[in-house]
Scaffold this active site. Structure first.
Site, mmCIF file in Angstrom:
data_model
loop_
_atom_site.group_PDB
_atom_site.id
_atom_site.type_symbol
_atom_site.label_atom_id
_atom_site.label_comp_id
_atom_site.label_asym_id
_atom_site.label_seq_id
_atom_site.Cartn_x
_atom_site.Cartn_y
_atom_site.Cartn_z
ATOM 1 N N LEU A 108 0.812 -1.216 0.000
ATOM 2 C CA LEU A 108 0.000 0.000 0.000
ATOM 3 C C LEU A 108 0.848 1.270 0.000
ATOM 4 O O LEU A 108 0.407 2.326 0.435
ATOM 5 C CB LEU A 108 -0.940 -0.009 1.212
ATOM 6 C CG LEU A 108 -1.852 -1.229 1.316
ATOM 7 C CD1 LEU A 108 -2.648 -1.201 2.608
ATOM 8 C CD2 LEU A 108 -2.769 -1.328 0.106
ATOM 9 N N CYS A 109 2.042 1.188 -0.501
ATOM 10 C CA CYS A 109 3.008 2.291 -0.488
ATOM 11 C C CYS A 109 2.992 3.006 -1.840
ATOM 12 O O CYS A 109 2.675 2.404 -2.869
ATOM 13 C CB CYS A 109 4.399 1.711 -0.207
ATOM 14 S SG CYS A 109 5.754 2.896 -0.255
ATOM 15 N N GLY A 110 3.376 4.255 -1.841
ATOM 16 C CA GLY A 110 3.495 5.004 -3.082
ATOM 17 C C GLY A 110 4.574 4.459 -4.012
ATOM 18 O O GLY A 110 4.597 4.779 -5.194
ATOM 19 N N PHE A 111 5.460 3.631 -3.499
ATOM 20 C CA PHE A 111 6.528 3.037 -4.302
ATOM 21 C C PHE A 111 6.198 1.610 -4.756
ATOM 22 O O PHE A 111 7.037 0.947 -5.365
ATOM 23 C CB PHE A 111 7.845 3.024 -3.509
ATOM 24 C CG PHE A 111 8.415 4.387 -3.263
ATOM 25 C CD1 PHE A 111 9.083 5.065 -4.270
ATOM 26 C CD2 PHE A 111 8.273 4.993 -2.035
ATOM 27 C CE1 PHE A 111 9.612 6.334 -4.050
ATOM 28 C CE2 PHE A 111 8.796 6.255 -1.793
ATOM 29 C CZ PHE A 111 9.463 6.933 -2.804
ATOM 30 N N THR A 112 4.984 1.145 -4.467
ATOM 31 C CA THR A 112 4.617 -0.241 -4.759
ATOM 32 C C THR A 112 4.758 -0.577 -6.240
ATOM 33 O O THR A 112 5.024 -1.731 -6.578
ATOM 34 C CB THR A 112 3.195 -0.538 -4.253
ATOM 35 O OG1 THR A 112 3.172 -0.305 -2.840
ATOM 36 C CG2 THR A 112 2.777 -1.974 -4.508
#
Length: 166
Positions: free
Chosen positions: A45-49
């Site tokens: 659920l990360c912006g870097f996923t």
């Protein structure tokens, strides 16, 4: 900026560590002796996923040449799904991942996995998701990159190329 770390500083090579595999069994770094290994702490659920796609490409392109990419899902930064089953489904459905993944693993604090405690002793502490620890064929840490360094970043690719077995 790529941080090069002198292998002679380490008392314990990374091969001494094992992770529980998401699909069951163990990922034993000792079994990977002779291969370069890229260990990446991940979160669904990360912006870097979206870096999962690049990690899969590294796995496919460099795997036959001697690189193992290991994803280490973690909720250390509170951005992971609630269960290993959810992580496995998310990674398969959204990214078609075939690279090895571990179970959800703590990175920092008293419950940190021994590999991440070892990294911290080397000055390589994940400050967010998608940090990349590159180990050479002997298990020595040779590079540590933060989340902003994408899997296809030229400096990361050069570092990988430099440690691939001949």
């Amino acid at each position: 900026m790529l941080k090069w770390i002198a292998p002679l500083l380490f008392a314990l090579p990374a091969q001494a560590f094992q992770f529980e595999a998401l699909e069951g069994g163990l990922i034993d770094l000792d079994d990977l002796r002779g291969r370069a290994v890229l260990v990446v702490n991940t979160a669904s659920l990360c912006g870097f996923t979206d870096q999962y796609a690049g990690l899969q490409r590294l796995h496919e392109e460099y795997g036959p040449r001697g690189l193992t990419v290991i994803g280490v899902p973690s909720n250390t930064f509170r951005q992971e799904l609630g269960s290993e089953e959810d992580v496995a489904e998310f990674c398969e459905v959204n990214y078609g991942l075939t690279l090895p993944l571990t179970t959800i693993t703590p990175l920092r604090g008293p419950d940190a996995h021994p590999f991440y405690r070892w990294l911290a002793e080397q000055g390589a502490v994940p400050r967010w998701n998608f940090n990349k620890a590159l180990l050479d064929t002997e298990g020595d840490l040779v590079a540590f990159e933060g989340a902003a360094t994408r899997p296809d970043a030229p400096r990361l690719l050069r570092a990988i190329e430099a440690v691939l077995p001949e």
